[in-house]
Design an enzyme around this catalytic site. Structure first.
Site, PDB file in Angstrom:
ATOM      1  N   SER A  93       7.387   4.488  -1.511  1.00 61.27           N
ATOM      2  CA  SER A  93       6.522   5.546  -2.019  1.00 61.27           C
ATOM      3  C   SER A  93       6.851   5.744  -3.174  1.00 61.27           C
ATOM      4  O   SER A  93       6.759   4.820  -4.136  1.00 61.27           O
ATOM      5  CB  SER A  93       6.863   6.805  -1.023  1.00 61.27           C
ATOM      6  OG  SER A  93       5.924   7.883  -0.954  1.00 61.27           O
ATOM      7  N   ASP A 216       0.487   2.205  11.191  1.00 64.54           N
ATOM      8  CA  ASP A 216       0.120   3.701  11.376  1.00 64.54           C
ATOM      9  C   ASP A 216       0.298   4.898  10.452  1.00 64.54           C
ATOM     10  O   ASP A 216       0.418   5.853  10.726  1.00 64.54           O
ATOM     11  CB  ASP A 216       0.625   3.886  12.842  1.00 64.54           C
ATOM     12  CG  ASP A 216      -0.357   5.309  13.590  1.00 64.54           C
ATOM     13  OD1 ASP A 216      -1.422   5.183  13.690  1.00 64.54           O
ATOM     14  OD2 ASP A 216       0.530   6.177  13.788  1.00 64.54           O
ATOM     15  N   HIS A 245       4.807   5.961   7.558  1.00 63.36           N
ATOM     16  CA  HIS A 245       5.231   5.843   6.232  1.00 63.36           C
ATOM     17  C   HIS A 245       6.530   5.361   5.625  1.00 63.36           C
ATOM     18  O   HIS A 245       6.986   5.026   4.811  1.00 63.36           O
ATOM     19  CB  HIS A 245       4.896   7.063   5.449  1.00 63.36           C
ATOM     20  CG  HIS A 245       5.219   7.165   4.243  1.00 63.36           C
ATOM     21  ND1 HIS A 245       4.443   6.227   3.360  1.00 63.36           N
ATOM     22  CD2 HIS A 245       5.636   7.992   3.462  1.00 63.36           C
ATOM     23  CE1 HIS A 245       4.538   6.836   2.099  1.00 63.36           C
ATOM     24  NE2 HIS A 245       5.581   7.606   1.843  1.00 63.36           N
TER      25      HIS A 245
END
Length: 266
Positions: A93, A216, A245
């Site tokens: 991230s 997903d 994530h």
């Protein structure tokens, strides 16, 4: 866990194993604790380092320096102090943004390869970029919630990171980690990282890159990974079918296998 004084800030980091260094960089509001399953397993084969950014995890809380660029400069100073060479960066991230900003500031001569976990070239939904997670009204809402109902925001945010529902124990320890970031820091770094755009930078990368995306993911679409595959030379894309994530947590054995296989090839 060891600490280090860098740029007049005390940083917490994990340093385990020997051999070629792998540096894990966490996402916004997160910490090195999220990489425990990588630290324990991969340190059997490599030297594994995971850093808490300033104001995150067990690193010192400070009311300044909360930008992606400063986080990258902090990482550079830590690397210099540890005298690390031929690094494999793994950025999850926002950690990917820190890697890209590091390269922009300091070059890539000391980087052997990178692995990017579920991140888009920009988290903002620009007019010509549909793969961000936030438009301006969403960002305003998040900034307001951080200041007025931080704990409730975290309760709502954590489930978005995973394909399946979190068990009570996981929800609890993750929430405690996120609450270590004070609201002023949380809002500042969220705004800074969300409005960055690295599309014009990545085409210049000349090192192998592993792209790890959850099928997903409710935050970053797989199309963002496909964009990288098209625009980054020497890149390969692995999609984790049972993850959101956080494939390194949701499918940690498969993730660790793919990362080790990738590193062995370079």
């Amino acid at each position: 866990m060891p600490t280090m004084l860098v740029n007049n800030i005390k940083f917490n980091y994990i340093d385990k194993g020997i051999g070629a260094p792998i540096i894990f960089l966490h996402g916004v509001w997160m910490s090195s604790m999220f990489f425990q399953k990588q630290i324990d397993e991969l340190s059997k084969y490599h030297r594994v380092i995971a850093i808490d950014f300033r104001g995150h995890g067990l690193s010192e809380n400070t009311n300044h320096g909360h930008t992606v660029s400063q986080y990258a400069a902090d990482v550079k100073a830590i690397i210099d102090q540890l005298k690390l060479e031929e690094i494999v960066f793994v950025g999850w991230s926002m950690g990917a943004f820190v890697i890209w900003d590091y390269i922009e500031q300091f070059g890539s001569h000391n980087i052997k390869a990178t692995a990017i976990i579920d991140e888009s070239a920009s988290d903002f939904k620009w007019d010509d970029w549909p793969y961000g997670f936030a438009d301006f009204p969403t960002l305003i809402h998040l900034m307001e919630m951080i200041q007025t109902d931080h704990e409730h925001l975290i309760d709502d945010f954590l489930p978005l990171m995973f394909k399946d529902s979190l068990d009570e124990n996981s929800q609890s320890w993750m929430k405690l980690e996120l609450l270590k970031v004070n609201p002023a820091t949380a809002g500042t770094i969220l705004f800074d990282q969300t409005t960055r755009d690295y599309r014009n930078k990545i085409a210049n990368f000349t090192f192998p890159t592993l792209l790890c995306f959850g099928r997903d993911s409710k935050l970053v679409p797989v199309e963002a990974g496909e964009y990288f595959l098209e625009h980054i030379n020497q890149s390969e894309l692995v999609i984790f079918e049972n993850s959101g994530h956080c494939p390194f947590l949701e499918e940690h054995e498969a993730f660790n296998h793919q990362l080790l296989k990738f590193i062995s090839k370079i």
